[in-house]
Design a protein around this motif. Sequence first.
Motif, short mmCIF file in Angstrom:
data_model
loop_
_atom_site.label_atom_id
_atom_site.label_comp_id
_atom_site.label_asym_id
_atom_site.label_seq_id
_atom_site.Cartn_x
_atom_site.Cartn_y
_atom_site.Cartn_z
N MET A 1 0.99 -1.15 -0.11
CA MET A 1 0.07 0.04 0.03
C MET A 1 0.95 1.21 -0.02
N ILE A 2 0.64 2.24 -1.03
CA ILE A 2 1.49 3.32 -1.06
C ILE A 2 0.64 4.58 -0.65
N LYS A 3 1.14 5.17 0.29
CA LYS A 3 0.40 6.56 0.59
C LYS A 3 1.09 7.62 0.21
N GLU A 4 0.33 8.81 -0.23
CA GLU A 4 1.29 10.04 -0.61
C GLU A 4 0.70 11.10 0.30
N GLU A 5 1.50 11.81 1.08
CA GLU A 5 1.11 12.84 1.99
C GLU A 5 2.29 14.10 1.59
N HIS A 6 1.88 15.13 1.27
CA HIS A 6 2.52 16.34 1.06
C HIS A 6 3.49 16.04 -0.08
N GLY A 7 3.25 15.19 -0.90
CA GLY A 7 4.07 15.04 -2.22
C GLY A 7 5.06 14.19 -1.90
N VAL A 8 5.17 13.25 -0.73
CA VAL A 8 6.21 12.30 -0.48
C VAL A 8 5.41 10.92 -0.42
N LYS A 9 5.94 10.32 -1.12
CA LYS A 9 5.42 8.55 -1.24
C LYS A 9 6.20 7.86 -0.27
N SER A 10 5.38 7.26 0.63
CA SER A 10 5.66 6.07 1.59
C SER A 10 5.20 4.81 1.48
N ALA A 11 5.91 3.80 1.45
CA ALA A 11 5.35 2.41 1.68
C ALA A 11 4.92 1.99 3.21
N VAL A 12 3.68 1.43 3.22
CA VAL A 12 3.13 1.06 4.63
C VAL A 12 3.20 -0.23 4.56
N THR A 13 3.81 -1.03 5.68
CA THR A 13 3.80 -2.35 5.77
C THR A 13 2.74 -3.05 7.01
N HIS A 14 1.68 -3.67 6.71
CA HIS A 14 0.98 -4.08 7.59
C HIS A 14 1.52 -5.56 8.08
N ILE A 15 1.68 -5.73 9.36
CA ILE A 15 2.00 -7.00 10.25
C ILE A 15 0.63 -7.80 10.69
N ARG A 16 0.38 -8.71 10.06
CA ARG A 16 -0.66 -9.26 10.70
C ARG A 16 -0.42 -9.97 11.95
N SER A 17 -1.20 -9.85 12.81
CA SER A 17 -1.05 -10.48 14.30
C SER A 17 -2.03 -11.57 14.58
N GLU A 18 -2.54 -12.22 13.58
CA GLU A 18 -3.23 -13.51 13.84
C GLU A 18 -2.42 -14.53 14.45
N THR A 19 -1.32 -14.75 14.20
CA THR A 19 -0.56 -15.60 14.55
C THR A 19 0.73 -15.08 15.17
N SER A 20 0.96 -15.40 16.31
CA SER A 20 2.05 -14.75 17.13
C SER A 20 3.17 -15.78 17.13
N VAL A 21 4.40 -15.26 16.50
CA VAL A 21 5.51 -16.19 16.35
C VAL A 21 6.80 -15.56 17.35
N PRO A 22 7.06 -16.12 18.44
CA PRO A 22 8.12 -15.46 19.47
C PRO A 22 9.46 -15.82 18.63
N ASP A 23 10.20 -14.90 18.63
CA ASP A 23 11.34 -14.75 17.85
C ASP A 23 12.79 -15.15 18.90
N HIS A 24 12.33 -15.13 20.17
CA HIS A 24 13.64 -15.29 21.18
C HIS A 24 14.98 -14.25 21.15
N VAL A 25 14.54 -13.09 20.83
CA VAL A 25 15.87 -12.06 20.55
C VAL A 25 16.41 -11.53 21.87
N ILE A 26 15.66 -11.57 22.86
CA ILE A 26 16.09 -11.14 24.19
C ILE A 26 16.89 -12.33 24.90
N TRP A 27 16.28 -13.59 24.72
CA TRP A 27 16.93 -14.67 25.39
C TRP A 27 18.27 -15.19 24.59
N SER A 28 18.22 -14.87 23.34
CA SER A 28 19.47 -15.00 22.37
C SER A 28 20.49 -14.03 22.70
N LEU A 29 20.20 -12.88 22.96
CA LEU A 29 21.08 -11.95 23.38
C LEU A 29 21.92 -11.88 24.63
#
Length: 96
Positions: A1-29
Amino acid sequence: MIKEEHGVKSAVTHIRSETSVPDHVIWSLFNTLFVNPCCLGFIAFAYSVKSRDRKTVGDLTGAQACASTAKCLNIWALTVGILVTIALTILSPVVL
């Protein structure tokens, strides 16, 4: 989805939150900084970041696979680190 505000185009990424996948970054760090036997903590951290990246892209199957690998490596790193700490604690008075 591309939005244009004030002449600037930006891409918006929507992350679906139906399925939660833990990534264990804190534990790994934590394992990377404090435990890290045989670089298992660092490898787990790499898989955690890979899982987070795949989750951002929308590849939930790949994210779950990388998260599972990171979790397994974290368990091994923590177990080996605890065992080595216990062994060194027990053996250090015997050797000295």
